[in-house]
Structures are given as structure tokens and as C-alpha cells.
Motif scaffolding. Structure first.
Motif, mmCIF file in Angstrom:
data_model
loop_
_atom_site.group_PDB
_atom_site.id
_atom_site.type_symbol
_atom_site.label_atom_id
_atom_site.label_comp_id
_atom_site.label_asym_id
_atom_site.label_seq_id
_atom_site.Cartn_x
_atom_site.Cartn_y
_atom_site.Cartn_z
ATOM 1 N N LEU A 101 97.591 71.982 43.042
ATOM 2 C CA LEU A 101 97.715 72.763 44.278
ATOM 3 C C LEU A 101 99.007 73.574 44.268
ATOM 4 N N PHE A 102 100.096 72.967 43.824
ATOM 5 C CA PHE A 102 101.364 73.677 43.717
ATOM 6 C C PHE A 102 101.270 74.820 42.711
ATOM 7 N N THR A 103 100.818 74.526 41.506
ATOM 8 C CA THR A 103 100.846 75.533 40.439
ATOM 9 C C THR A 103 99.851 76.662 40.684
ATOM 10 N N MET A 104 98.718 76.356 41.318
ATOM 11 C CA MET A 104 97.714 77.382 41.565
ATOM 12 C C MET A 104 97.936 78.108 42.887
ATOM 13 N N GLY A 105 98.701 77.498 43.799
ATOM 14 C CA GLY A 105 98.879 78.111 45.105
ATOM 15 C C GLY A 105 100.185 78.843 45.291
ATOM 16 N N HIS A 106 101.222 78.453 44.554
ATOM 17 C CA HIS A 106 102.539 79.016 44.812
ATOM 18 C C HIS A 106 102.648 80.481 44.413
ATOM 19 N N ARG A 107 102.448 80.781 43.130
ATOM 20 C CA ARG A 107 102.674 82.151 42.658
ATOM 21 C C ARG A 107 101.709 83.148 43.276
ATOM 22 N N LEU A 131 109.849 81.055 49.756
ATOM 23 C CA LEU A 131 109.122 80.779 50.991
ATOM 24 C C LEU A 131 107.788 80.108 50.682
ATOM 25 N N ALA A 132 107.037 80.664 49.734
ATOM 26 C CA ALA A 132 105.744 80.072 49.368
ATOM 27 C C ALA A 132 105.921 78.651 48.851
ATOM 28 N N ALA A 133 106.990 78.421 48.068
ATOM 29 C CA ALA A 133 107.238 77.088 47.527
ATOM 30 C C ALA A 133 107.592 76.096 48.628
ATOM 31 N N ARG A 134 108.483 76.493 49.542
ATOM 32 C CA ARG A 134 108.925 75.581 50.583
ATOM 33 C C ARG A 134 107.796 75.215 51.546
ATOM 34 N N VAL A 135 106.942 76.162 51.877
ATOM 35 C CA VAL A 135 105.814 75.823 52.746
ATOM 36 C C VAL A 135 104.947 74.763 52.081
ATOM 37 N N LEU A 136 104.675 74.915 50.795
ATOM 38 C CA LEU A 136 103.847 73.933 50.094
ATOM 39 C C LEU A 136 104.515 72.564 50.040
ATOM 40 N N THR A 137 105.831 72.529 49.848
ATOM 41 C CA THR A 137 106.487 71.220 49.795
ATOM 42 C C THR A 137 106.360 70.489 51.130
ATOM 43 N N VAL A 138 106.483 71.221 52.236
ATOM 44 C CA VAL A 138 106.354 70.589 53.555
ATOM 45 C C VAL A 138 104.918 70.156 53.799
ATOM 46 N N ALA A 189 92.613 76.053 51.737
ATOM 47 C CA ALA A 189 93.771 76.538 50.978
ATOM 48 C C ALA A 189 93.959 78.032 51.180
ATOM 49 N N GLN A 190 92.857 78.777 51.279
ATOM 50 C CA GLN A 190 92.953 80.205 51.570
ATOM 51 C C GLN A 190 93.619 80.435 52.931
ATOM 52 N N GLU A 191 93.227 79.629 53.935
ATOM 53 C CA GLU A 191 93.807 79.788 55.264
ATOM 54 C C GLU A 191 95.304 79.489 55.260
ATOM 55 N N ILE A 192 95.708 78.474 54.511
ATOM 56 C CA ILE A 192 97.132 78.147 54.412
ATOM 57 C C ILE A 192 97.882 79.293 53.757
ATOM 58 N N ALA A 193 97.318 79.851 52.676
ATOM 59 C CA ALA A 193 97.966 80.976 51.997
ATOM 60 C C ALA A 193 98.066 82.187 52.915
ATOM 61 N N GLU A 194 97.005 82.461 53.680
ATOM 62 C CA GLU A 194 97.022 83.637 54.554
ATOM 63 C C GLU A 194 98.019 83.467 55.702
ATOM 64 N N THR A 195 98.069 82.281 56.292
ATOM 65 C CA THR A 195 99.043 82.046 57.357
ATOM 66 C C THR A 195 100.465 82.188 56.824
ATOM 67 N N THR A 196 100.711 81.643 55.631
ATOM 68 C CA THR A 196 102.031 81.751 55.021
ATOM 69 C C THR A 196 102.396 83.205 54.760
ATOM 70 N N ALA A 197 101.472 83.956 54.171
ATOM 71 C CA ALA A 197 101.750 85.350 53.833
ATOM 72 C C ALA A 197 101.957 86.197 55.079
ATOM 73 N N ARG A 198 101.084 86.037 56.070
ATOM 74 C CA ARG A 198 101.216 86.850 57.282
ATOM 75 C C ARG A 198 102.514 86.531 58.022
#
Length: 397
Positions: A207-213, A126-133, A337-346
Motif C-alpha cells: 500500500l505504501f509503495t504503490m500509493g505514495h509516489r 505530504l503523501a507519505a505522511r498521510v499514509l503513515t497516519v 484507496a482511490q478515495e484516500i488518494a483523491e482526498t489527499t491530492a485535493r
């Protein structure tokens, strides 16, 4: 830098098992700045005091960024500004709907089976696919970067470089990004700061490598908390307001990036009672800083006693975003980037609990294990069971 007597090996084994006990022991024995050795025996200082981490990250003239490939000065400001602007333009409603569509599609793959493993079947893809889009990969091309992120990263930079080259001369296809030309790669290429293709490729790959995991582990650690902690295991139909609380608690107490490498001292200085020599390497102990008893508010029966002894209550973590989980200072994770991660996680947690309200782990919490890494804190697996249910009648949104 010479190895300090009594230096602690920072190999990830002990922090992975019980980070709270690990940091309490380090503080008792060494204080806020701990001599450690990295894999291969390289010496370093691990900074686990909240104020000390804040000081290091606030003074780049004394503690310079240690990564040799990281741009500095005007180049860093130029590239960081372009990336922040490209990420800030991601529409929050579009991002939420995109994450919902991807989450629903993943749940559809296993919801009829009655069981799943949530780290590799849900959180990570899920985290990977959101970043690809977000970055502009069409759905038909998302498999390559997604597979690279699931493995050792081989092929990721090449896939990004190919996307950058195509975006330089062609508009994104319909349905890519939140509007024509609105994906992150297209915005970076159009930015007036005139980034080169190589710079865009490097920054998007990072962005991919630092944001995905970290995002995947934020999802996994939050699901673990909500599925095993009595404070969150009320029926989810009436307890969804706890999702935000759980996400924030994880950033304080179970942060996906516990240590960051790092900084180098540009001159001899003092920190946390230690003499730091020019050239010494410092590791930012973000999890240790978050749990620093000097800034954390005591809870339970010890709270009143602590107040009368110290006259201080410290920071309450409830609703408080003063954690250092995203870093601090010039090299912190950009706020968009924090906001994108939080929206994805929530969204990931919301959709899973909505779709499978009776979900429960198949093993005891004590049987759940972590990857033995000092740099990442995530579960090796989160097996669950639930009442089998049919995929969505309308397919993935």
C-alpha cells in the motif's frame, strides 16, 4: 516470446517528453497493440487501445497477472477484501482534517522564505505522511517510513513489520488513526479473515509503495497544470472550483502511472489485430488508452468535422471518470484507496493555493522536466515563488 521486428524500446525517455506525440506515433505505426522491448531487451506487447486494455483486464483467464508474488484466486480475494474493508473504514472528514494538518505543517516550513520546490518539499512528504497516519504510525515514528519512501525503500518493510507486531498485542496510542484501533493495520489484524502478520506486513508495505509516489505525482502534476495553464491561472480566490477539474484532467492526460507491468497470456489468442502467443508479456498502457482517439471526444474546431465524418462524438472527459488511470478488473486499485488518494491530492492543492494565493513557477513550463521512467510520470522539480508570509499563528493543525 521473441522480439518482434520494429519493436519500440520502452525506456521512458520519449513518453516523459511528450506522451501525446509518443502515443500518436505508436498508433500510426503499430495500432492498438505495440511490440516493445523493456530494459535489458526483454520483449513485450504494449496495449494502448482503450477497448483492448479493458478486454485484457476483464479476462484474467486469458491474461493472468504477471507478478509472481501476487496472490491469486481465493487468497487474493481474501486479502484484497480485508484491505478494502480496512481502507473503506477511514473516515472522510477525519482524513481531510489529517491531510489539512500535514499540509499546513509543510507550508509552514517554507512560507516565510518566498520560494520552494514543491515536489520534494511538499507533494512527496505530504503523501507519505498521510499514509503513515492512515496505517497507524505514531507521529514520533513517521520519520522512518517517510524517509524510506523518499529513498529506495530500504527499511520500509521492517518498519511496517515492527508496527504489525506491536499492534498484534497492544492498542494504538491516543491520537493514532481515526479512533481507538481504527488505523489500517489494526483493522487488518482484527479482520475475521484472519490474516497472518506476514500477510498484513506485505499488504501494508505494498500500500505504501504503490500509493505514495502516484499520489505525490498526482499532486505535482495538478499543481503544474493549475500554475501554468491559462484555463486555471485566474486568481485562485475565485477559481478554487477548478481544482476538481484539474485533478480529473490530470488522470486523463497526465496520469501518474502511465504503464503497468503487466499480464501474461495463458494461451494463444488475438488482441488488436496481433497474434499473442501463450506466455507473452503484456504491458497495460494506461495513458495511451486514456488518449485513444477512438473513445475521446474531439474538442475545438475539429469537433464538428469529426462528428460528420464518423457520426460519433466519443467520451467527453469533463466530469467523466471512465479513465483507466487506476486500472480495471480484479487487480485494479481498490476504490477506497482511490478515495484516500483523491482526498489527499485535493486537500494538498486546496491548502497550498489558500495559503499562498500568488504562487507562481520560477521557470517556464517548457523547462520543467519529468523523471525518465516508463512506469511513473512525475516532475523532477516544481520550483515556485510567492510573497513571503508568516507561519500559522496556531501552528500546524
Amino acid at each position: 516470446m521473441t522480439t518482434h521486428p520494429g519493436a519500440v524500446p520502452l525506456d521512458g525517455t520519449r513518453p516523459a517528453g511528450d506522451p501525446a506525440a509518443f502515443h500518436r506515433d505508436l498508433r500510426r505505426r503499430h495500432g492498438a497493440v505495440v511490440p516493445v522491448t523493456l530494459q535489458g531487451g526483454a520483449p513485450a506487447w504494449l496495449v494502448i487501445g482503450y477497448r483492448e486494455v479493458h478486454h485484457v483486464t476483464s479476462h484474467p483467464e486469458v491474461f493472468a497477472h504477471a507478478a509472481p508474488a501476487a496472490p491469486e484466486g481465493d487468497a487474493r480475494e481474501r486479502r484484497a477484501g480485508a484491505l478494502a474493508a480496512a481502507l473503506e473504514a477511514v473516515g472522510p472528514l477525519w482524513l481531510r482534517r489529517t491531510a489539512e494538518r500535514i499540509a499546513d505543517g509543510l507550508v509552514d516550513r517554507f512560507c516565510a522564505t518566498g520560494e520552494a520546490e514543491l515536489t520534494e518539499q511538499y507533494a512527496a512528504p505530504l503523501a507519505a505522511r498521510v499514509l503513515t497516519v492512515v496505517c497507524g504510525f505514531p507521529d514520533a515514528e513517521a520519520a522512518v517510513p517517510t524517509a524510506a519512501l523518499a529513498g529506495d525503500g530500504t527499511g520500509l518493510a521492517a518498519a511496517v513489520a515492527d508496527l504489525v507486531a506491536r499492534r498484534r498485542t497492544t492498542a494504538p496510542p491516543p491520537g493514532t488513526g481515526n479512533g481507538a484501533g481504527a488505523d489500517v493495520v489494526s483493522r487488518l489484524l482484527a479482520d475475521p479473515r484472519a490474516l497472518t502478520d506476514e500477510e498484513v506486513t506485505r499488504d501494508v508495505t505494498a500500500l505504501f509503495t504503490m500509493g505514495h509516489r502516484p499520489t505525490a505525482d498526482w499532486i505535482g502534476n495538478t499543481l503544474r497544470l493549475m500554475l501554468t495553464d491559462d484555463r486555471f491561472t485566474a486568481p485562485f480566490s475565485g477559481g478554487r472550483h477548478h481544482v476538481g477539474d484539474a485533478l480529473q484532467e490530470v488522470l486523463w492526460d497526465d496520469t501518474p502511472v502511465p504503464h503497468v507491468l503487466g499480464r501474461r497470456a495463458t494461451r494463444a489468442t488475438h488482441l488488436g489485430g496481433r497474434d499473442i502467443a501463450a506466455g507473452d508479456l503484456l504491458i497495460l498502457g494506461l495513458q495511451g488508452a486514456n488518449s485513444d482517439p477512438g473513445i475521446r471526444q474531439p474538442t475545438g474546431p475539429d469537433a464538428e468535422a469529426a462528428f460528420w465524418v464518423t457520426g460519433l462524438t466519443g467520451i467527453s472527459t469533463a466530469g467523466n471518470r471512465a479513465y483507466l488511470s487506476f486500472g480495471h478488473g480484479a487487480h485494479r486499485c481498490p476504490f477506497p484507496a482511490q478515495e484516500i488518494a483523491e482526498t489527499t491530492a485535493r486537500t494538498a492543492v486546496d491548502i497550498l493555493l489558500d495559503r499562498l494565493p500568488d504562487i507562481a513557477p520560477t521557470v517556464r513550463e517548457t523547462a520543467l522536466t519529468r523523471r525518465p521512467s516508463p512506469w511513473q510520470r512525475g516532475l523532477t522539480a516544481l520550483p515556485v515563488r510567492f510573497r513571503p508570509t508568516a507561519p500559522r499563528a496556531d501552528g500546524a493543525r
